[in-house]
Design a protein around this motif. Structure first.
Motif, PDB file in Angstrom:
ATOM      1  N   SER A 107      27.492  72.605  22.811  1.00  0.00           N
ATOM      2  CA  SER A 107      27.739  71.480  23.450  1.00  0.00           C
ATOM      3  C   SER A 107      27.644  71.535  24.929  1.00  0.00           C
ATOM      4  O   SER A 107      27.067  70.509  25.755  1.00  0.00           O
ATOM      5  N   PHE A 108      27.771  72.559  25.658  1.00  0.00           N
ATOM      6  CA  PHE A 108      27.620  72.434  27.093  1.00  0.00           C
ATOM      7  C   PHE A 108      26.085  72.748  27.591  1.00  0.00           C
ATOM      8  O   PHE A 108      25.751  72.086  28.620  1.00  0.00           O
ATOM      9  N   LEU A 109      25.343  73.100  26.411  1.00  0.00           N
ATOM     10  CA  LEU A 109      23.804  72.792  26.954  1.00  0.00           C
ATOM     11  C   LEU A 109      23.372  71.478  26.477  1.00  0.00           C
ATOM     12  O   LEU A 109      22.543  70.873  27.425  1.00  0.00           O
ATOM     13  N   GLU A 127      30.462  64.844  26.297  1.00  0.00           N
ATOM     14  CA  GLU A 127      28.995  64.739  25.616  1.00  0.00           C
ATOM     15  C   GLU A 127      28.969  63.482  25.246  1.00  0.00           C
ATOM     16  O   GLU A 127      27.705  62.894  25.235  1.00  0.00           O
ATOM     17  N   VAL A 128      29.887  63.028  24.442  1.00  0.00           N
ATOM     18  CA  VAL A 128      29.533  61.617  23.688  1.00  0.00           C
ATOM     19  C   VAL A 128      29.628  60.499  24.834  1.00  0.00           C
ATOM     20  O   VAL A 128      28.724  59.559  24.573  1.00  0.00           O
ATOM     21  N   ALA A 129      30.182  60.696  26.039  1.00  0.00           N
ATOM     22  CA  ALA A 129      29.992  59.510  27.088  1.00  0.00           C
ATOM     23  C   ALA A 129      28.616  59.555  27.566  1.00  0.00           C
ATOM     24  O   ALA A 129      28.177  58.588  27.826  1.00  0.00           O
ATOM     25  N   LEU A 130      28.340  60.908  27.999  1.00  0.00           N
ATOM     26  CA  LEU A 130      27.004  60.884  28.558  1.00  0.00           C
ATOM     27  C   LEU A 130      25.948  60.341  27.467  1.00  0.00           C
ATOM     28  O   LEU A 130      24.742  59.743  27.921  1.00  0.00           O
ATOM     29  N   ALA A 131      25.970  60.625  26.141  1.00  0.00           N
ATOM     30  CA  ALA A 131      25.249  60.275  25.081  1.00  0.00           C
ATOM     31  C   ALA A 131      25.024  58.694  25.388  1.00  0.00           C
ATOM     32  O   ALA A 131      23.812  58.145  25.110  1.00  0.00           O
TER      33      ALA A 131
END
Length: 311
Positions: free
Chosen positions: A73-75, A150-154
């Protein structure tokens, strides 16, 4: 990605003055030659500049998508942040927007499928069904679940892609975007829910298929339930008000749209007073500049929230 001015577009002469003429009289035919040469040079500079921007756009996409496909996830978060920064830079130039649209016809550079195949993919049951991998030499493929960030950025990247490249709404529809986003809206936190509402608006713009799926998923009911609930974060409730204003005033602007009953649904769910206010306020801002429209949207959403009868 920051688009820079190419070196060849700058003036080479320090003073910019024309060389002196050897004769006081000019031949009209000879005057046409420098003009044609100047035009050819300008066309060459334009072509070189376009090629440079295209290389920068493709490089930015390849770099961001490489990390966005990662197992950890961090990548993926790092890749999504790079993609979001690149989209903001692309949006500053009509040329780069056009070139970005061209890249989205190339499968390996398409952004939307990567978002749904990795960051927005629903978590499956990871219970071990077999022990065969223990006795084999093949390593077990483990993929970390998507974090809230991650979901928010996506969702922000999805919003940017659909606004810059309208055909991305069709790619999103192929990956069942509306059901996926409605699941995010009903199960995730405030950060993801706010980004989800913005993404929903972007994928439904000029997309009757996505609008139909939103209605089939009872999207209005989900949003109305959030805006009526006093226990929900006020920022999210205001975002829901903005969503309804944009949905009625811009997304659902046609008489025979897939969401033809949206006004009746809002009246049934929120009451006559709030429905009338939403309809009137949704017609705002056509002659305002972007900053004024955004301010007006916030003000009208606040009024919608205050008009609700939550007893």
């Amino acid at each position: 990605m920051n688009l820079k001015e190419p070196l060849w577009s700058k003036q080479t002469d320090s003073d910019g003055s024309q060389p002196p003429s050897s004769s006081s009289t000019r031949d009209p035919e000879s005057d046409g030659a420098p003009s044609a040469a100047t035009s050819a040079v300008e066309e060459l500079i334009k072509s070189l500049n376009q090629q440079r921007i295209y290389r920068e756009v493709t490089l930015a996409l390849r770099t961001g998508l490489r990390d966005a496909r990662a197992e950890f996830s961090f990548l993926r978060v790092r890749g999504l942040r790079f993609l979001l920064k690149s989209l903001r830079s692309i949006a500053q130039s009509d040329t780069s927007v056009y070139l970005f649209s061209l890249t989205q016809s190339i499968p390996e550079l398409q952004v939307v499928p990567v978002l749904f195949e990795h960051s927005l993919k629903e978590t499956v049951d990871d219970r071990v069904q077999s022990l065969d991998h223990i006795f084999s030499v093949e390593p077990m493929n483990i993929k970390s679940p998507s974090t809230d960030a991650e979901v928010a950025l996506a969702l922000r990247v999805l919003e940017g892609c659909c606004l810059l490249h309208p055909e991305s709404t069709s790619l999103a529809q192929q990956h069942k975007a509306i059901p996926v986003l409605m699941n995010v809206l009903s199960t995730r936190g405030v950060l993801e829910q706010g980004a989800c509402l913005d993404a929903l608006i972007s994928i439904m713009l000029d997309s009757s298929t996505n609008q139909t799926e939103f209605e089939a998923c009872n999207g209005i009911e989900e949003v109305a339930e959030l805006i009526r609930d006093k226990q929900v974060d006020e920022t999210l409730r205001l975002k829901c008000g903005e969503f309804l204003l944009l949905l009625i005033g811009h997304v659902n602007g046609r008489d025979r749209s897939p969401m033809a009953t949206i006004h009746e649904d809002v009246r049934r769910l929120l009451g006559e007073k709030s429905a009338s206010l939403i309809w009137a306020a949704s017609q705002f801002g056509s002659t305002l500049d972007p900053d004024q429209r955004l301010t007006a949207l916030h003000i009208q959403a606040r009024r919608v929230l205050e008009s609700l009868d939550l007893y």
